[in-house]
Write a protein that holds these residues in place. Structure first.
Motif, PDB file in Angstrom:
ATOM      1  N   PRO A  44     -72.084 -24.407  19.337  1.00 45.73           N
ATOM      2  CA  PRO A  44     -70.643 -24.510  19.093  1.00 45.73           C
ATOM      3  C   PRO A  44     -70.016 -23.175  18.695  1.00 45.73           C
ATOM      4  O   PRO A  44     -70.673 -22.302  18.102  1.00 45.73           O
ATOM      5  N   ALA A  45     -68.725 -23.032  18.999  1.00 47.01           N
ATOM      6  CA  ALA A  45     -67.948 -21.908  18.495  1.00 47.01           C
ATOM      7  C   ALA A  45     -67.851 -22.032  16.953  1.00 47.01           C
ATOM      8  O   ALA A  45     -67.986 -23.135  16.414  1.00 47.01           O
ATOM      9  N   VAL A  46     -67.693 -20.942  16.262  1.00 44.48           N
ATOM     10  CA  VAL A  46     -67.373 -19.603  16.765  1.00 44.48           C
ATOM     11  C   VAL A  46     -68.666 -18.810  16.939  1.00 44.48           C
ATOM     12  O   VAL A  46     -69.549 -18.859  16.080  1.00 44.48           O
ATOM     13  N   LEU A  47     -68.759 -18.083  18.053  1.00 42.90           N
ATOM     14  CA  LEU A  47     -69.891 -17.217  18.322  1.00 42.90           C
ATOM     15  C   LEU A  47     -69.368 -15.831  18.691  1.00 42.90           C
ATOM     16  O   LEU A  47     -68.368 -15.702  19.406  1.00 42.90           O
ATOM     17  N   ASN A  48     -70.053 -14.800  18.200  1.00 44.37           N
ATOM     18  CA  ASN A  48     -69.691 -13.409  18.483  1.00 44.37           C
ATOM     19  C   ASN A  48     -70.789 -12.797  19.332  1.00 44.37           C
ATOM     20  O   ASN A  48     -71.939 -12.714  18.894  1.00 44.37           O
ATOM     21  N   ALA A  49     -70.434 -12.353  20.539  1.00 49.54           N
ATOM     22  CA  ALA A  49     -71.436 -11.866  21.496  1.00 49.54           C
ATOM     23  C   ALA A  49     -71.257 -10.370  21.731  1.00 49.54           C
ATOM     24  O   ALA A  49     -70.133  -9.877  21.893  1.00 49.54           O
ATOM     25  N   VAL A  50     -72.380  -9.650  21.766  1.00 49.31           N
ATOM     26  CA  VAL A  50     -72.382  -8.203  21.975  1.00 49.31           C
ATOM     27  C   VAL A  50     -73.265  -7.863  23.168  1.00 49.31           C
ATOM     28  O   VAL A  50     -74.283  -8.518  23.415  1.00 49.31           O
ATOM     29  N   GLY A  51     -72.867  -6.831  23.929  1.00 51.33           N
ATOM     30  CA  GLY A  51     -73.678  -6.452  25.079  1.00 51.33           C
ATOM     31  C   GLY A  51     -72.941  -5.570  26.052  1.00 51.33           C
ATOM     32  O   GLY A  51     -71.943  -4.916  25.705  1.00 51.33           O
ATOM     33  N   THR A  52     -73.440  -5.559  27.299  1.00 49.62           N
ATOM     34  CA  THR A  52     -72.917  -4.678  28.332  1.00 49.62           C
ATOM     35  C   THR A  52     -72.854  -5.402  29.668  1.00 49.62           C
ATOM     36  O   THR A  52     -73.548  -6.388  29.902  1.00 49.62           O
ATOM     37  N   LEU A  53     -72.024  -4.836  30.557  1.00 49.23           N
ATOM     38  CA  LEU A  53     -72.041  -5.222  31.972  1.00 49.23           C
ATOM     39  C   LEU A  53     -71.851  -3.965  32.796  1.00 49.23           C
ATOM     40  O   LEU A  53     -71.246  -2.982  32.346  1.00 49.23           O
ATOM     41  N   ILE A  54     -72.382  -3.996  34.022  1.00 54.78           N
ATOM     42  CA  ILE A  54     -72.274  -2.856  34.925  1.00 54.78           C
ATOM     43  C   ILE A  54     -72.204  -3.395  36.347  1.00 54.78           C
ATOM     44  O   ILE A  54     -72.764  -4.459  36.646  1.00 54.78           O
ATOM     45  N   THR A  55     -71.494  -2.696  37.231  1.00 53.36           N
ATOM     46  CA  THR A  55     -71.175  -3.275  38.534  1.00 53.36           C
ATOM     47  C   THR A  55     -72.269  -3.113  39.575  1.00 53.36           C
ATOM     48  O   THR A  55     -72.250  -3.827  40.580  1.00 53.36           O
ATOM     49  N   ASN A  56     -73.197  -2.182  39.401  1.00 46.92           N
ATOM     50  CA  ASN A  56     -74.346  -2.116  40.304  1.00 46.92           C
ATOM     51  C   ASN A  56     -75.505  -1.417  39.616  1.00 46.92           C
ATOM     52  O   ASN A  56     -75.343  -0.848  38.527  1.00 46.92           O
ATOM     53  N   GLU A  57     -76.661  -1.458  40.245  1.00 53.94           N
ATOM     54  CA  GLU A  57     -77.880  -0.961  39.592  1.00 53.94           C
ATOM     55  C   GLU A  57     -77.996   0.553  39.605  1.00 53.94           C
ATOM     56  O   GLU A  57     -78.858   1.112  38.906  1.00 53.94           O
ATOM     57  N   ASN A  58     -77.167   1.236  40.384  1.00 54.61           N
ATOM     58  CA  ASN A  58     -77.091   2.698  40.342  1.00 54.61           C
ATOM     59  C   ASN A  58     -78.449   3.369  40.555  1.00 54.61           C
ATOM     60  O   ASN A  58     -78.729   4.430  40.002  1.00 54.61           O
ATOM     61  N   ASP A  59     -79.309   2.710  41.352  1.00 52.26           N
ATOM     62  CA  ASP A  59     -80.668   3.197  41.631  1.00 52.26           C
ATOM     63  C   ASP A  59     -81.492   3.401  40.363  1.00 52.26           C
ATOM     64  O   ASP A  59     -82.390   4.247  40.312  1.00 52.26           O
ATOM     65  N   LEU A  60     -81.204   2.602  39.330  1.00 53.28           N
ATOM     66  CA  LEU A  60     -81.926   2.705  38.061  1.00 53.28           C
ATOM     67  C   LEU A  60     -82.577   1.387  37.644  1.00 53.28           C
ATOM     68  O   LEU A  60     -83.058   1.279  36.527  1.00 53.28           O
ATOM     69  N   ASP A  61     -82.591   0.391  38.551  1.00 57.21           N
ATOM     70  CA  ASP A  61     -83.188  -0.909  38.235  1.00 57.21           C
ATOM     71  C   ASP A  61     -82.561  -1.497  36.966  1.00 57.21           C
ATOM     72  O   ASP A  61     -83.233  -1.780  35.987  1.00 57.21           O
ATOM     73  N   LYS A 107     -64.139 -18.545  20.806  1.00 58.36           N
ATOM     74  CA  LYS A 107     -63.322 -18.984  19.680  1.00 58.36           C
ATOM     75  C   LYS A 107     -63.230 -20.498  19.582  1.00 58.36           C
ATOM     76  O   LYS A 107     -62.968 -21.042  18.497  1.00 58.36           O
ATOM     77  N   SER A 108     -63.409 -21.182  20.709  1.00 60.27           N
ATOM     78  CA  SER A 108     -63.445 -22.642  20.694  1.00 60.27           C
ATOM     79  C   SER A 108     -64.276 -23.115  21.869  1.00 60.27           C
ATOM     80  O   SER A 108     -64.441 -22.412  22.865  1.00 60.27           O
ATOM     81  N   GLY A 109     -64.804 -24.331  21.748  1.00 63.54           N
ATOM     82  CA  GLY A 109     -65.635 -24.896  22.799  1.00 63.54           C
ATOM     83  C   GLY A 109     -67.117 -24.795  22.483  1.00 63.54           C
ATOM     84  O   GLY A 109     -67.525 -24.461  21.364  1.00 63.54           O
ATOM     85  N   MET A 110     -67.922 -25.093  23.485  1.00 61.17           N
ATOM     86  CA  MET A 110     -69.378 -25.065  23.381  1.00 61.17           C
ATOM     87  C   MET A 110     -69.927 -24.180  24.500  1.00 61.17           C
ATOM     88  O   MET A 110     -69.343 -24.110  25.587  1.00 61.17           O
ATOM     89  N   VAL A 111     -71.059 -23.527  24.225  1.00 65.47           N
ATOM     90  CA  VAL A 111     -71.670 -22.680  25.248  1.00 65.47           C
ATOM     91  C   VAL A 111     -73.163 -22.971  25.349  1.00 65.47           C
ATOM     92  O   VAL A 111     -73.816 -23.381  24.377  1.00 65.47           O
ATOM     93  N   TYR A 112     -73.683 -22.749  26.551  1.00 65.70           N
ATOM     94  CA  TYR A 112     -75.098 -22.944  26.867  1.00 65.70           C
ATOM     95  C   TYR A 112     -75.796 -21.611  26.652  1.00 65.70           C
ATOM     96  O   TYR A 112     -75.446 -20.610  27.296  1.00 65.70           O
ATOM     97  N   GLN A 113     -76.759 -21.600  25.744  1.00 64.38           N
ATOM     98  CA  GLN A 113     -77.465 -20.373  25.413  1.00 64.38           C
ATOM     99  C   GLN A 113     -78.962 -20.669  25.279  1.00 64.38           C
ATOM    100  O   GLN A 113     -79.352 -21.797  24.980  1.00 64.38           O
ATOM    101  N   HIS A 114     -79.764 -19.623  25.475  1.00 66.97           N
ATOM    102  CA  HIS A 114     -81.202 -19.826  25.277  1.00 66.97           C
ATOM    103  C   HIS A 114     -81.729 -18.940  24.157  1.00 66.97           C
ATOM    104  O   HIS A 114     -81.143 -17.915  23.804  1.00 66.97           O
ATOM    105  N   VAL A 115     -82.851 -19.379  23.628  1.00 66.47           N
ATOM    106  CA  VAL A 115     -83.677 -18.582  22.723  1.00 66.47           C
ATOM    107  C   VAL A 115     -85.093 -18.634  23.278  1.00 66.47           C
ATOM    108  O   VAL A 115     -85.589 -19.705  23.649  1.00 66.47           O
ATOM    109  N   MET A 116     -85.737 -17.484  23.352  1.00 65.46           N
ATOM    110  CA  MET A 116     -87.105 -17.444  23.874  1.00 65.46           C
ATOM    111  C   MET A 116     -88.077 -18.123  22.918  1.00 65.46           C
ATOM    112  O   MET A 116     -88.023 -17.908  21.702  1.00 65.46           O
ATOM    113  N   ARG A 117     -88.947 -18.953  23.490  1.00 71.75           N
ATOM    114  CA  ARG A 117     -90.096 -19.426  22.726  1.00 71.75           C
ATOM    115  C   ARG A 117     -91.100 -18.280  22.571  1.00 71.75           C
ATOM    116  O   ARG A 117     -90.890 -17.177  23.076  1.00 71.75           O
ATOM    117  N   HIS A 118     -92.214 -18.560  21.856  1.00 76.82           N
ATOM    118  CA  HIS A 118     -93.228 -17.518  21.690  1.00 76.82           C
ATOM    119  C   HIS A 118     -93.793 -17.138  23.055  1.00 76.82           C
ATOM    120  O   HIS A 118     -93.726 -17.894  24.019  1.00 76.82           O
TER     121      HIS A 118
END
Length: 322
Positions: free
Chosen positions: A251-268, A218-229
């Protein structure tokens, strides 16, 4: 370029440990104080996330909440496998496993490089109606021109393709109880998502817990990447990878979507992965904020009931997962 046939892909499903939201609230409220000066974690009725300032494709994060990981960095590195093109709608339907329901699917992945014949980031945010119609609020972000500017482009409703890898949260888009995590002024070394994941990992130990949803910078700056070709020479180390990626301070405002999980659960599994979009030209892969004094985060998350692993690479490696 055509899709891989979803029915030919290997789907592996495991149940996740599903703590009560109230317990997660207590865990995070205590743990996040070591990383942020101001922390509020609440169990709330999910706001209508279609509205300003959230802009999800559907209103809620409830109903069969599921984490989905497709492909992985081994399909990108050391050299790309351009045959890995997937249909996000078919993967979402098979992962949820219900025919007569709407599906919200959102998260981070590699974008549809075939649109511009150029590698790109995918920021996925789509509602699939039970009648088959699609509301696509997804974006791609790419590096353009000799000045290597960041360009953000909304995808049309007809675009169902993504490539190589993705970490997605799927649900029925229903209202219900969710976690709201609000943090201001970072005082520790961890980014917003890592601080949440580590807190859960430390508390739940070997039990595998996953969250998905969205957060706002909602405020501030963030370090993000975009893949080159795509690189024409093999990328085998983190240093080579970071030289290939294009980094920006966004710069804000940025809306981020995704997931997190606490371990690999033998699924890489990739333990965390969020991509952001905005109402300007900025979008990409979230790393960390660069303005700890004035950064502000607000996130809404639900707990995944299962992890669905799709087309797991047979040969794997552990770099390129930050």
């Amino acid at each position: 370029m055509s899709f891989l046939k979803t029915e030919d892909l290997l789907f592996e499903t495991k149940e996740l440990f599903v703590p009560k939201l109230e317990e997660i609230q207590e865990v995070l409220q205590e743990a996040l104080r070591s990383n942020f000066d101001q922390v509020t974690v609440e169990v709330v009725d999910c706001p209508n996330l279609k509205n300003d300032p959230y802009y999800l494709a559907d209103s809620g994060l409830c109903g069969s909440p599921t984490l989905v990981e497709v492909g992985g960095p081994p399909y990108l590195l050391p050299l790309v496998d351009t045959s890995k093109i997937y249909d996000i709608t078919e993967i979402a339907k098979r992962s949820i496993g219900k025919e007569s329901t709407n599906i919200l699917i959102c998260g981070a992945g590699a974008g549809p490089h075939m649109i511009h014949d150029q590698n790109c980031e995918g920021i996925y945010n789509m509602k699939i109606e039970n009648n088959g119609s699609i509301k696509n609020c997804s974006y791609l972000a790419r590096v353009v021109g000799v000045e290597e500017k960041c360009a953000l482009e909304k995808l049309p409703d007809t675009e169902k393709r993504f490539a190589l890898l993705a970490n997605l949260f799927a649900c029925e888009g229903k209202p219900g109880k969710v976690l709201r995590v609000h943090c201001k002024k970072r005082i520790g070394q961890l980014n917003f998502i890592t601080s949440i994941r580590i807190a859960l990992q430390n508390f739940y130990k070997e039990k595998c817990v996953g969250l998905g949803g969205l957060f706002l910078i909602k405020s501030g700056m963030v370090y993000q990447h975009v893949m080159r070709h795509f690189s024409t020479t093999p990328i085998n180390t983190e240093d080579q990878l970071n030289n290939w990626l294009k980094f920006y301070e966004m710069p804000a405002v940025l809306n981020a979507v995704g997931t997190l999980i606490t371990n690999e659960n033998d699924l890489d599994l990739r333990l965390q992965h969020f991509h952001s979009f905005s109402n300007t030209n900025w979008g990409g892969h979230y790393h960390y904020d660069t303005t700890p004094e004035n950064v502000e985060y607000e996130g809404f998350f639900n707990v995944g009931e299962q992890i669905v692993r799709v087309d797991r690479p047979r040969t794997t490696h552990k770099f390129g997962r930050d």
